[in-house]
Every structure is written in C-alpha cells, then in structure tokens.
Design an enzyme around this catalytic site. Sequence first.
Site, mmCIF file in Angstrom:
data_model
loop_
_atom_site.group_PDB
_atom_site.id
_atom_site.type_symbol
_atom_site.label_atom_id
_atom_site.label_comp_id
_atom_site.label_asym_id
_atom_site.label_seq_id
_atom_site.Cartn_x
_atom_site.Cartn_y
_atom_site.Cartn_z
ATOM 1 C CG ASN A 1 34.620 38.053 45.951
ATOM 2 O OD1 ASN A 1 34.484 38.995 45.164
ATOM 3 N ND2 ASN A 1 34.238 38.123 47.210
ATOM 4 C CG HIS A 41 33.149 42.114 45.039
ATOM 5 N ND1 HIS A 41 33.769 42.052 46.269
ATOM 6 C CD2 HIS A 41 33.777 43.132 44.390
ATOM 7 C CE1 HIS A 41 34.710 42.968 46.343
ATOM 8 N NE2 HIS A 41 34.736 43.634 45.222
ATOM 9 C CG ASP A 96 30.870 50.448 46.579
ATOM 10 O OD1 ASP A 96 31.525 51.445 46.239
ATOM 11 O OD2 ASP A 96 31.159 49.295 46.235
ATOM 12 C CD GLU A 141 31.771 40.812 49.071
ATOM 13 O OE1 GLU A 141 32.289 40.138 48.168
ATOM 14 O OE2 GLU A 141 32.423 41.607 49.766
#
Length: 243
Positions: free
Chosen positions: A136, A138, A67, A143
């Site tokens: 979380n 991810h 990313d 996400e």
Amino acid sequence: MRLYRTADYDDMSRKAANIISAQVIIKPDCVLGLATGSTPLGTYRQLIDWYKKGDLDFSEVKSANLDEYRGLPRDNDQSYYYFMYNNLFKHININLDNTNVPNGMEPDSEKECLRYEKVIADLGGVDLQLLGLGRNGHIGFNEPADSFGTITHCVDLTESTIEANKRFFASADDVPRQAYTMGIQTIMKARKILLAVSGEDKAEALYNTLYGPVTPQVPGSILQLHTDVVVVADEAALSRIPR
Ligand code: F6R
C-alpha cells in the site's frame, strides 16, 4: 533519485548489499538504518557472506531499526529485534550495544517514541536508511493517512498490512495491532536512503511512489522530495515503469 533496474530478487539483493557495503567501507563508524521483512533478507545474507570472507568489518557500525511491533518481547520469534538478531546481527561482528530497535515492551508509547528519537539524534542521525515498500506504499509502518506522520510514533496497523504480515503468524488474529515506527520526518532526515523493492505485487506501489503525486495516501511518495535516494528494484517490481 537514482534507479537501478535489477533482473530479480537475488540481483536486487546483491546491488543493495553493494551500496550498504560501500557505506560501511567509506565510513566504518556509520549509522545504518535497517529494515525487516522479506525484502532485505537476501541483502543481509549477502552482507554476512562478505563479512565471512573478510571483506567487511562492522565492529564500529551502529544501527537503528525502523520499527517494532508493540507488545512483542525481543525473544518472541516474530519481533523485529529477533528478526534482526537472527538474520544479521548474530552473524557479523556488530557490537549489539550499538544496535537499536524500538522497545515493543514499553507500554508508555509517548515515552518510548521520544526515547527512540533521542537515540537516533544522539547517534548523530542515520547515514544510510534501508527501506522496503509496503504493497500500500507504506515505509516503515507509516501507513496511508491524511497527513504525513512526523517523528517516531505508535501506529494502528491497517487491515492490508495485517493481511500482508499474517504469513509470519499462526493467524491474522495473532498479528499485533500496533507498532512503534520511525516517522516520515525521522526517515527523511537520513542522509541517504536506499529503497529496495522486489516482486510484481509491489509494482503499483512502486509506480505511485516514484511517479505519482506526493501524498500521504502513498507514504513512500515523500521520497521524491529527498535529495539522495537510491532505488534498487527488480524487473517484476518495475513492470509498470517503462524503461
Ligand atoms: C519493515 C518495514 C516495512 C517493510 C514493508 C515491506 O521493517 O518497515 O515497511 O519494509 O512492509 O515488507 P516486505 O519486505 O516483507 O515485503
């Protein structure tokens, strides 16, 4: 799925580096999928060390990063290209022409995401994809969502990710709000996946990833469906998972 329990961050880093180096030795012209963040730093340091000792040769290796922040140029010290260059590429003999990171400066997100997918396809796909895990759940910048993202796409970062990443910026306001990321489908196409996780703050996410239901609310949980995943995690990250 194979799970390696390691004592601490350094132990996790060495084990993850071992697995990457095995890949490079077995297939010198392999395609490595790489990640940024705190998790792989120790792994990269270990790989650099082995390279400097003459034990590893990256001259034929190709890479594709997960990313990149949208809107950050390569020379911005928070861009993921900058991270990769300074924490790995410049210290080893990888050919920079063979390294790939999404171009955060391409304003046409559809064009950039399609280009990046093609880059990966033209490389013949990823042999070994290194992943960290967000608090979380991810992976990459995929996400929690109502459905699993597909191929490389542009995402709006969640507040929790902005909060987690603000430590690298002057303030939360300076954290870019969007990123280009390999999609879940892109990640799942990698032939082998190495998930590295360290620290108590990841314990719940790791538990949900490995043992919870497969749900886009915990993007990492999709890895339960991949046929070749190695998890290397330290005791703190595994604190919710009994031996
Ligand atoms: C990084 C990436 C992210 C991180 C994750 C964990 O390229 O794609 O998914 O792996 O946010 O970050 P750290 O390692 O900083 O805890």
